[in-house]
Design a protein around this motif. Structure first.
Motif, mmCIF file in Angstrom:
data_model
loop_
_atom_site.group_PDB
_atom_site.id
_atom_site.type_symbol
_atom_site.label_atom_id
_atom_site.label_comp_id
_atom_site.label_asym_id
_atom_site.label_seq_id
_atom_site.Cartn_x
_atom_site.Cartn_y
_atom_site.Cartn_z
ATOM 1 N N HIS A 231 128.387 -56.708 71.533
ATOM 2 C CA HIS A 231 129.789 -57.104 71.420
ATOM 3 C C HIS A 231 130.088 -58.201 72.417
ATOM 4 C CE1 HIS A 231 131.187 -53.449 69.119
ATOM 5 N NE2 HIS A 231 129.999 -53.048 69.536
ATOM 6 N N TYR B 112 128.164 -43.352 72.809
ATOM 7 C CA TYR B 112 129.507 -43.805 73.102
ATOM 8 C C TYR B 112 129.572 -45.012 74.007
ATOM 9 C CZ TYR B 112 130.626 -39.141 71.423
ATOM 10 O OH TYR B 112 130.735 -38.014 70.670
ATOM 11 N N TYR C 32 129.275 -48.435 76.035
ATOM 12 C CA TYR C 32 128.916 -49.824 76.174
ATOM 13 C C TYR C 32 128.114 -49.970 77.469
ATOM 14 C CZ TYR C 32 132.417 -51.757 72.837
ATOM 15 O OH TYR C 32 133.145 -52.109 71.723
ATOM 16 N N TYR D 66 138.965 -43.341 74.832
ATOM 17 C CA TYR D 66 138.164 -43.554 76.033
ATOM 18 C C TYR D 66 139.065 -43.918 77.217
ATOM 19 C CZ TYR D 66 134.884 -44.804 72.227
ATOM 20 O OH TYR D 66 134.128 -44.836 71.074
ATOM 21 N N LEU E 66 132.918 -46.536 82.299
ATOM 22 C CA LEU E 66 133.383 -45.434 81.464
ATOM 23 C C LEU E 66 133.654 -44.198 82.319
ATOM 24 C CD1 LEU E 66 133.878 -44.498 78.510
ATOM 25 C CD2 LEU E 66 131.498 -43.701 78.523
ATOM 26 N N SER F 52 136.281 -37.230 71.490
ATOM 27 C CA SER F 52 135.902 -37.421 70.101
ATOM 28 C C SER F 52 136.511 -36.287 69.294
ATOM 29 C CB SER F 52 134.381 -37.428 69.966
ATOM 30 O OG SER F 52 133.994 -37.557 68.618
ATOM 31 N N GLY G 100 133.939 -41.101 65.421
ATOM 32 C CA GLY G 100 133.748 -40.229 66.567
ATOM 33 C C GLY G 100 133.111 -40.910 67.738
ATOM 34 N N GLY G 101 132.974 -42.230 67.692
ATOM 35 C CA GLY G 101 132.350 -42.963 68.787
ATOM 36 C C GLY G 101 130.941 -43.408 68.453
ATOM 37 N N GLY G 102 130.616 -43.503 67.180
ATOM 38 C CA GLY G 102 129.268 -43.853 66.757
ATOM 39 C C GLY G 102 128.881 -45.283 67.095
ATOM 40 N N VAL G 103 127.615 -45.582 66.946
ATOM 41 C CA VAL G 103 127.061 -46.827 67.462
ATOM 42 C C VAL G 103 127.594 -48.057 66.750
ATOM 43 C CG1 VAL G 103 124.968 -45.798 68.371
ATOM 44 C CG2 VAL G 103 125.023 -46.572 66.001
ATOM 45 N N GLY G 104 128.092 -47.924 65.532
ATOM 46 C CA GLY G 104 128.563 -49.103 64.805
ATOM 47 C C GLY G 104 130.013 -49.439 65.061
ATOM 48 N N GLU G 105 130.650 -48.698 65.969
ATOM 49 C CA GLU G 105 132.093 -48.840 66.107
ATOM 50 C C GLU G 105 132.487 -49.862 67.158
ATOM 51 O OE1 GLU G 105 132.735 -44.145 65.068
ATOM 52 O OE2 GLU G 105 133.830 -45.010 66.738
ATOM 53 N N THR G 106 133.558 -50.568 66.864
ATOM 54 C CA THR G 106 134.176 -51.458 67.843
ATOM 55 C C THR G 106 135.254 -50.683 68.575
ATOM 56 O OG1 THR G 106 133.749 -53.432 66.543
ATOM 57 C CG2 THR G 106 135.568 -53.548 68.115
ATOM 58 N N GLN G 107 135.306 -50.868 69.879
ATOM 59 C CA GLN G 107 136.359 -50.235 70.666
ATOM 60 C C GLN G 107 137.519 -51.205 70.827
ATOM 61 O OE1 GLN G 107 134.880 -48.458 74.311
ATOM 62 N NE2 GLN G 107 133.116 -47.581 73.268
ATOM 63 N N PHE H 200 140.838 -52.045 72.963
ATOM 64 C CA PHE H 200 141.325 -51.751 74.299
ATOM 65 C C PHE H 200 142.835 -51.950 74.408
ATOM 66 C CE2 PHE H 200 137.550 -51.217 76.952
ATOM 67 C CZ PHE H 200 136.558 -51.676 76.110
ATOM 68 N N GLY H 201 143.440 -51.139 75.258
ATOM 69 C CA GLY H 201 144.818 -51.354 75.648
ATOM 70 C C GLY H 201 144.924 -52.368 76.771
#
Lengths: 110, 115
Positions: free
Chosen positions: A33, A96, A98, B33, B45, B50, B97-104, B106-107
């Motif tokens: 990312h 989870y 990064y 998160y 982190l 999840s 659920g937080g899997g590897v393909g997911e984009t996070q 952010f606030g």
């Protein structure tokens, strides 16, 4: 040695210049990312890459899985591009987390 | 609505105070998160929820206590903090659920100063 290394750490450019930020990683990854963080603090996700190349406006991101290297390019840079650019990878072993690079501080002068 | 909101934006507290940080998202994301970010460092982190269950606690001191009352809301309760806890606290969410393909996503963060 960090698992994710970025270069350069700091970069100052003139408006209009073409900018390249590099990211190298040493772990097996499922995705990489590119994130942007402005001085106010909020982080915006720019790209998620698992192969090849993506383009969004003036931003282009590439990844070479074999060489474990990614680049973020900014064409026709503008002062509003001034921010910290962070490379982050999702490792094959971690669901989870990064793994973040240390960031590249970009300042674009008018 | 593609936004993660955090309140307050800034918080100053004494070492004996109790305060809470709040994070909210209405994107239907099921992973949330908490990160801590010191100046000129990448985010670290702290916790992952999840499906409203605590999945990861990155050995965070007990003076930080997370809570996920529902799938849209994440709190971080603060008690007896130390000056070295002063930092930017970022909340993020991701779709599954937080899997590897997911984009996070952010606030904007809460900037905390502990005196």
């Amino acid at each position: 040695k960090n698992e994710v290394e970025q270069s350069p750490q700091n970069l100052t450019a003139q408006e209009g210049e073409f900018i390249t930020i590099n990211c190298s990683y040493s772990v097996g990854i499922s995705a990489l990312h590119w994130l942007q963080q402005h001085p106010g603090g909020g982080i915006v996700s720019l790209f998620m890459l698992s192969s090849g190349k993506k383009k969004h406006g003036r931003l282009i991101a590439t990844i070479n899985i074999q060489e474990k290297h990614s680049s973020l390019h900014i064409t026709a840079s503008h002062p509003r591009d001034s921010a910290v650019y962070i490379c982050a990878v999702r490792s094959l072993s971690g669901t989870y987390k990064y793994i973040f690079g240390t960031g590249t501080r970009l300042k674009v002068l008018a | 609505d593609t936004e993660v909101t955090q309140t307050p934006k800034h918080l100053v507290m004494g070492m004996t105070n109790k305060k809470s940080l709040k994070c909210e998202q209405h994107m239907g994301h099921r992973a949330m998160y908490w990160y801590k970010q010191k100046a000129k460092k990448p985010p670290e982190l702290m916790f992952v929820y999840s499906y409203e269950k605590l999945s990861i606690n990155e050995s965070v001191p007990s003076r930080f206590s997370p809570e996920c009352p529902n799938s849209s809301l994440l709190n971080l309760h603060l008690h007896a903090l130390q000056p070295e806890d002063s930092a930017l606290y970022l909340c993020a969410s991701s779709q599954g659920g937080g899997g590897v393909g997911e984009t996070q996503y952010f606030g904007p963060g809460t900037r905390l100063l502990v005196l």
